[in-house]
Design a protein around this motif. Structure first.
Motif, PDB file in Angstrom:
ATOM      1  N   PHE A 149       0.822  -1.217   0.000  1.00 63.42           N
ATOM      2  CA  PHE A 149       0.000   0.000   0.000  1.00 63.42           C
ATOM      3  C   PHE A 149       0.854   1.264   0.000  1.00 63.42           C
ATOM      4  N   VAL A 150       2.075   1.150   0.511  1.00 64.50           N
ATOM      5  CA  VAL A 150       2.961   2.313   0.553  1.00 64.50           C
ATOM      6  C   VAL A 150       3.260   2.817  -0.854  1.00 64.50           C
ATOM      7  N   PHE A 151       3.311   1.892  -1.820  1.00 61.46           N
ATOM      8  CA  PHE A 151       3.641   2.266  -3.191  1.00 61.46           C
ATOM      9  C   PHE A 151       2.407   2.674  -3.992  1.00 61.46           C
ATOM     10  N   VAL A 152       1.221   2.451  -3.421  1.00 62.10           N
ATOM     11  CA  VAL A 152      -0.023   2.775  -4.120  1.00 62.10           C
ATOM     12  C   VAL A 152      -0.643   4.064  -3.590  1.00 62.10           C
ATOM     13  N   LEU A 153      -0.583   4.260  -2.271  1.00 62.13           N
ATOM     14  CA  LEU A 153      -1.223   5.401  -1.633  1.00 62.13           C
ATOM     15  C   LEU A 153      -0.239   6.546  -1.421  1.00 62.13           C
ATOM     16  N   ASP A 154      -0.776   7.733  -1.284  1.00 60.44           N
ATOM     17  CA  ASP A 154       0.031   8.919  -1.035  1.00 60.44           C
ATOM     18  C   ASP A 154       0.498   8.916   0.423  1.00 60.44           C
ATOM     19  N   MET A 155       1.828   8.853   0.619  1.00 59.33           N
ATOM     20  CA  MET A 155       2.383   8.797   1.968  1.00 59.33           C
ATOM     21  C   MET A 155       3.158  10.062   2.324  1.00 59.33           C
ATOM     22  N   GLU A 156       3.004  11.117   1.516  1.00 61.12           N
ATOM     23  CA  GLU A 156       3.756  12.346   1.786  1.00 61.12           C
ATOM     24  C   GLU A 156       3.339  13.006   3.107  1.00 61.12           C
ATOM     25  N   TRP A 157       2.120  12.739   3.544  1.00 61.27           N
ATOM     26  CA  TRP A 157       1.630  13.334   4.779  1.00 61.27           C
ATOM     27  C   TRP A 157       2.497  12.990   5.981  1.00 61.27           C
ATOM     28  N   ILE A 158       3.142  11.812   5.935  1.00 59.65           N
ATOM     29  CA  ILE A 158       3.920  11.368   7.092  1.00 59.65           C
ATOM     30  C   ILE A 158       5.197  12.184   7.266  1.00 59.65           C
ATOM     31  N   LEU A 159       5.600  12.930   6.217  1.00 58.39           N
ATOM     32  CA  LEU A 159       6.812  13.738   6.276  1.00 58.39           C
ATOM     33  C   LEU A 159       6.557  15.120   6.874  1.00 58.39           C
ATOM     34  N   THR A 160       5.294  15.487   7.052  1.00 61.54           N
ATOM     35  CA  THR A 160       4.970  16.765   7.676  1.00 61.54           C
ATOM     36  C   THR A 160       5.105  16.642   9.194  1.00 61.54           C
ATOM     37  N   GLY A 161       5.249  17.776   9.866  1.00 61.68           N
ATOM     38  CA  GLY A 161       5.395  17.749  11.320  1.00 61.68           C
ATOM     39  C   GLY A 161       4.202  17.113  12.006  1.00 61.68           C
ATOM     40  N   ARG A 162       3.001  17.522  11.612  1.00 61.63           N
ATOM     41  CA  ARG A 162       1.788  16.975  12.233  1.00 61.63           C
ATOM     42  C   ARG A 162       1.621  15.506  11.876  1.00 61.63           C
ATOM     43  N   GLY A 163       1.924  15.159  10.627  1.00 64.99           N
ATOM     44  CA  GLY A 163       1.807  13.772  10.200  1.00 64.99           C
ATOM     45  C   GLY A 163       2.763  12.861  10.947  1.00 64.99           C
ATOM     46  N   MET A 164       3.972  13.367  11.214  1.00 66.07           N
ATOM     47  CA  MET A 164       4.955  12.578  11.947  1.00 66.07           C
ATOM     48  C   MET A 164       4.518  12.351  13.385  1.00 66.07           C
ATOM     49  N   LEU A 165       3.978  13.391  14.026  1.00 65.68           N
ATOM     50  CA  LEU A 165       3.505  13.249  15.402  1.00 65.68           C
ATOM     51  C   LEU A 165       2.340  12.273  15.492  1.00 65.68           C
ATOM     52  N   VAL A 166       1.417  12.378  14.538  1.00 72.31           N
ATOM     53  CA  VAL A 166       0.263  11.480  14.519  1.00 72.31           C
ATOM     54  C   VAL A 166       0.713  10.039  14.320  1.00 72.31           C
ATOM     55  N   SER A 167       1.611   9.805  13.368  1.00 66.75           N
ATOM     56  CA  SER A 167       2.073   8.444  13.088  1.00 66.75           C
ATOM     57  C   SER A 167       2.834   7.858  14.277  1.00 66.75           C
ATOM     58  N   LEU A 168       3.615   8.698  14.972  1.00 66.90           N
ATOM     59  CA  LEU A 168       4.339   8.222  16.151  1.00 66.90           C
ATOM     60  C   LEU A 168       3.371   7.857  17.275  1.00 66.90           C
TER      61      LEU A 168
END
Length: 302
Positions: A194-213
């Motif tokens: 799914f990483v290669f199919v879906l947009d994962m750029e959100w995880i590189l943002t500050g808020r996205g990184m905090l949410v994923s952590l």
């Protein structure tokens, strides 16, 4: 003492799971739910694997491959099934069918494969809790029942029930930290396409990184570690029913943190869920105490 607190560990785990919805609301806009699911498994699995290595808990000797594979496949399947069900048939129906079916399916699996019949107290608690879950979710939204969504929601409920049953076997021979590390790392690997199919750029943002952590380390790694610890001391069917504290926590967080409003029907659902789960926790403790009392009495005879 550990036997008496097993149910509480499960409740703590469910409360941490209940933060998932609130965290997703705080994620960057247009974040795909399946992408969030894949990220939380990856972060959770890898973080627990690092902890297991630091603790020296890694022991590959005689690792049971079959229950591990079943647990990993079940957890990997749960993510797309649940999120797809919610997308197709709506949050209310998808959540109620998935979470509500899991305890019943878990009881059936335990009965079929472990030859352990759930107690009348379990049935009563499960019925009251599921009824409360229905009232909590199905009163403020327009209900749209889609057969495909229902099937996927039932698949999600079955996946969680199977994961719990398989994990129950693994906790008897392996440390919970290693169990969570191995199972979730494998699950993340299975969802990696799914990483290669879906947009994962959100995880590189500050808020996205905090949410994923948060989702990975707290709502997944720490939560499933507590769940695995609790599984050592309670039946899998009991654990799944206690996990209904997850939607209860999510609803209360929505009220107090996101400003959501619950009507009277919803609050009745909350009361029923608290009552059903509280009954099961109380009776689980009482049952353990009675068993210990009978054991001491039996030993004193000899």
């Amino acid at each position: 003492m550990k036997d008496k607190t097993g149910a509480l560990w499960i409740l703590f785990a469910a409360m941490l799971w209940g933060t998932t919805g609130t965290a997703q609301e705080l994620a960057p806009d247009q974040t795909h739910p399946i992408a969030v699911g894949a990220a939380r498994l990856a972060v959770g699995g890898i973080s627990m694997l690092v902890i297991a290595l630091l603790m020296g808990r890694v022991n590959w000797k005689q690792w049971p491959k079959k229950p591990t594979a079943i647990a990993a496949l079940s957890m990997a399947a749960y993510q797309p099934l649940f999120f797809s069900a919610v997308t197709i048939t709506g949050v209310a129906v998808g959540t109620v069918v998935a979470i509500g079916s899991a305890p019943v399916l878990s009881g059936a699996i335990e009965w079929m494969f472990a030859r352990k019949r759930p107690s009348p107290v379990w049935w009563c608690s499960t019925f009251v809790s599921i009824l409360g879950c229905m009232l909590l979710f199905m009163n403020t939204q327009s209900v749209s029942v889609d057969p495909n969504g229902i099937v996927m929601a039932l698949g999600a409920g079955l996946s969680f029930a199977v994961y719990t049953f398989a994990s129950r076997e693994l906790t008897s021979t392996h440390h919970p930290t290693m169990l969570v590390a191995v199972v979730f790392t494998l699950s993340a690997f299975l969802l990696s396409p799914f990483v290669f199919v879906l947009d994962m750029e959100w995880i590189l943002t500050g808020r996205g990184m905090l949410v994923s952590l948060h989702l990975g380390m707290i709502a997944t790694g720490a939560a499933y570690l507590l769940f695995a610890i609790g599984l050592r001391h309670v039946a899998s069917s009991t654990a799944v029913t206690l996990s209904l504290a997850e939607p209860l926590t999510a609803a209360l967080l929505g009220v107090f943190l996101l400003g959501e409003i619950l009507n009277l029907t919803s609050w009745i659902g909350v009361i029923l869920m608290v009552g059903g789960i509280g009954l099961l926790v109380f009776m689980t403790k009482r049952s353990k105490s009675n068993q210990q009392s009978r054991l001491k009495k039996h030993q004193s005879v000899f």
